[in-house]
Motif scaffolding. Sequence first.
Motif, PDB file in Angstrom:
ATOM      1  N   ILE A  37      48.883  81.436  42.485  1.00  0.00           N
ATOM      2  CA  ILE A  37      49.443  82.715  42.929  1.00  0.00           C
ATOM      3  C   ILE A  37      50.494  82.484  44.017  1.00  0.00           C
ATOM      4  O   ILE A  37      51.585  83.051  43.974  1.00  0.00           O
ATOM      5  CB  ILE A  37      48.324  83.658  43.402  1.00  0.00           C
ATOM      6  CG1 ILE A  37      47.484  84.109  42.202  1.00  0.00           C
ATOM      7  CG2 ILE A  37      48.877  84.855  44.172  1.00  0.00           C
ATOM      8  CD1 ILE A  37      46.173  84.767  42.567  1.00  0.00           C
ATOM      9  N   LEU A  38      50.181  81.643  44.971  1.00  0.00           N
ATOM     10  CA  LEU A  38      51.120  81.347  46.049  1.00  0.00           C
ATOM     11  C   LEU A  38      52.390  80.684  45.515  1.00  0.00           C
ATOM     12  O   LEU A  38      53.501  81.057  45.894  1.00  0.00           O
ATOM     13  CB  LEU A  38      50.454  80.455  47.100  1.00  0.00           C
ATOM     14  CG  LEU A  38      51.296  80.106  48.321  1.00  0.00           C
ATOM     15  CD1 LEU A  38      51.685  81.375  49.080  1.00  0.00           C
ATOM     16  CD2 LEU A  38      50.540  79.157  49.222  1.00  0.00           C
ATOM     17  N   ALA A  39      52.247  79.726  44.604  1.00  0.00           N
ATOM     18  CA  ALA A  39      53.405  79.023  44.051  1.00  0.00           C
ATOM     19  C   ALA A  39      54.314  79.977  43.279  1.00  0.00           C
ATOM     20  O   ALA A  39      55.541  79.937  43.447  1.00  0.00           O
ATOM     21  CB  ALA A  39      52.938  77.883  43.147  1.00  0.00           C
ATOM     22  N   LYS A  76      52.865  88.464  47.196  1.00  0.00           N
ATOM     23  CA  LYS A  76      51.668  87.750  46.748  1.00  0.00           C
ATOM     24  C   LYS A  76      50.675  88.695  46.075  1.00  0.00           C
ATOM     25  O   LYS A  76      50.048  88.345  45.075  1.00  0.00           O
ATOM     26  CB  LYS A  76      51.027  87.051  47.952  1.00  0.00           C
ATOM     27  CG  LYS A  76      50.033  86.003  47.609  1.00  0.00           C
ATOM     28  CD  LYS A  76      49.631  85.247  48.863  1.00  0.00           C
ATOM     29  CE  LYS A  76      48.191  84.841  48.762  1.00  0.00           C
ATOM     30  NZ  LYS A  76      47.687  84.240  49.977  1.00  0.00           N
ATOM     31  N   ALA A  77      50.519  89.892  46.585  1.00  0.00           N
ATOM     32  CA  ALA A  77      49.571  90.863  46.016  1.00  0.00           C
ATOM     33  C   ALA A  77      49.958  91.240  44.586  1.00  0.00           C
ATOM     34  O   ALA A  77      49.092  91.387  43.721  1.00  0.00           O
ATOM     35  CB  ALA A  77      49.493  92.111  46.888  1.00  0.00           C
ATOM     36  N   ASP A  78      51.268  91.390  44.347  1.00  0.00           N
ATOM     37  CA  ASP A  78      51.733  91.722  42.997  1.00  0.00           C
ATOM     38  C   ASP A  78      51.463  90.575  42.025  1.00  0.00           C
ATOM     39  O   ASP A  78      51.019  90.788  40.897  1.00  0.00           O
ATOM     40  CB  ASP A  78      53.218  92.051  43.000  1.00  0.00           C
ATOM     41  CG  ASP A  78      53.537  93.354  43.716  1.00  0.00           C
ATOM     42  OD1 ASP A  78      52.594  94.117  44.019  1.00  0.00           O
ATOM     43  OD2 ASP A  78      54.729  93.603  43.978  1.00  0.00           O
ATOM     44  N   VAL A  79      51.735  89.356  42.467  1.00  0.00           N
ATOM     45  CA  VAL A  79      51.507  88.184  41.617  1.00  0.00           C
ATOM     46  C   VAL A  79      50.011  88.035  41.332  1.00  0.00           C
ATOM     47  O   VAL A  79      49.621  87.737  40.205  1.00  0.00           O
ATOM     48  CB  VAL A  79      52.080  86.903  42.266  1.00  0.00           C
ATOM     49  CG1 VAL A  79      51.698  85.674  41.461  1.00  0.00           C
ATOM     50  CG2 VAL A  79      53.588  87.010  42.414  1.00  0.00           C
ATOM     51  N   GLU A  80      49.185  88.274  42.336  1.00  0.00           N
ATOM     52  CA  GLU A  80      47.740  88.181  42.139  1.00  0.00           C
ATOM     53  C   GLU A  80      47.274  89.183  41.084  1.00  0.00           C
ATOM     54  O   GLU A  80      46.475  88.853  40.211  1.00  0.00           O
ATOM     55  CB  GLU A  80      47.000  88.427  43.454  1.00  0.00           C
ATOM     56  CG  GLU A  80      45.493  88.297  43.324  1.00  0.00           C
ATOM     57  CD  GLU A  80      44.769  88.433  44.651  1.00  0.00           C
ATOM     58  OE1 GLU A  80      43.547  88.225  44.650  1.00  0.00           O
ATOM     59  OE2 GLU A  80      45.410  88.747  45.670  1.00  0.00           O
ATOM     60  N   VAL A  91      48.378  87.842  37.632  1.00  0.00           N
ATOM     61  CA  VAL A  91      47.556  86.702  37.205  1.00  0.00           C
ATOM     62  C   VAL A  91      46.171  87.171  36.783  1.00  0.00           C
ATOM     63  O   VAL A  91      45.640  86.743  35.752  1.00  0.00           O
ATOM     64  CB  VAL A  91      47.476  85.627  38.317  1.00  0.00           C
ATOM     65  CG1 VAL A  91      46.413  84.587  38.003  1.00  0.00           C
ATOM     66  CG2 VAL A  91      48.831  84.975  38.522  1.00  0.00           C
ATOM     67  N   GLU A  92      45.570  88.065  37.555  1.00  0.00           N
ATOM     68  CA  GLU A  92      44.241  88.595  37.208  1.00  0.00           C
ATOM     69  C   GLU A  92      44.278  89.317  35.861  1.00  0.00           C
ATOM     70  O   GLU A  92      43.383  89.143  35.032  1.00  0.00           O
ATOM     71  CB  GLU A  92      43.728  89.551  38.294  1.00  0.00           C
ATOM     72  CG  GLU A  92      43.351  88.876  39.594  1.00  0.00           C
ATOM     73  CD  GLU A  92      42.107  88.016  39.501  1.00  0.00           C
ATOM     74  OE1 GLU A  92      41.296  88.186  38.560  1.00  0.00           O
ATOM     75  OE2 GLU A  92      41.941  87.145  40.365  1.00  0.00           O
ATOM     76  N   GLU A  93      45.309  90.107  35.612  1.00  0.00           N
ATOM     77  CA  GLU A  93      45.418  90.829  34.345  1.00  0.00           C
ATOM     78  C   GLU A  93      45.667  89.866  33.192  1.00  0.00           C
ATOM     79  O   GLU A  93      45.123  90.046  32.098  1.00  0.00           O
ATOM     80  CB  GLU A  93      46.520  91.889  34.408  1.00  0.00           C
ATOM     81  CG  GLU A  93      46.613  92.738  33.162  1.00  0.00           C
ATOM     82  CD  GLU A  93      45.331  93.501  32.818  1.00  0.00           C
ATOM     83  OE1 GLU A  93      45.147  93.810  31.623  1.00  0.00           O
ATOM     84  OE2 GLU A  93      44.516  93.792  33.713  1.00  0.00           O
TER      85      GLU A  93
END
Length: 91
Positions: A7-9, A18-22, A25-27
């Motif tokens: 997520i960070l990368a 970061k919250a959007d990427v998380e 990734v979760e979805e």
Amino acid sequence: MNKAELILAVSEKLDFPKADVEMIVEEFIHQIESGVLKGEEMKLSNFGVFYKKARLARKGTNPSDGKAIIIPANNTLGFRPSKIIKAKLNK
């Protein structure tokens, strides 16, 4: 690399929060999981295929006492990498 590092990368590479990427990734993981649990093959072009893999019952050995046991049939997650990934791994 674990999920937090991924997520960070991605967040740093794309300059996204970061919250959007998380959330993405979760979805993504949820969609792969849902498809596989339904018995679908989840094909990702140039990456590979995730699928539900049936394992037959088999004989095994109890590691604590060395006695023979029967390991029951079960399902697991299978993955077949694409030809492109295989080629990159074998360079």
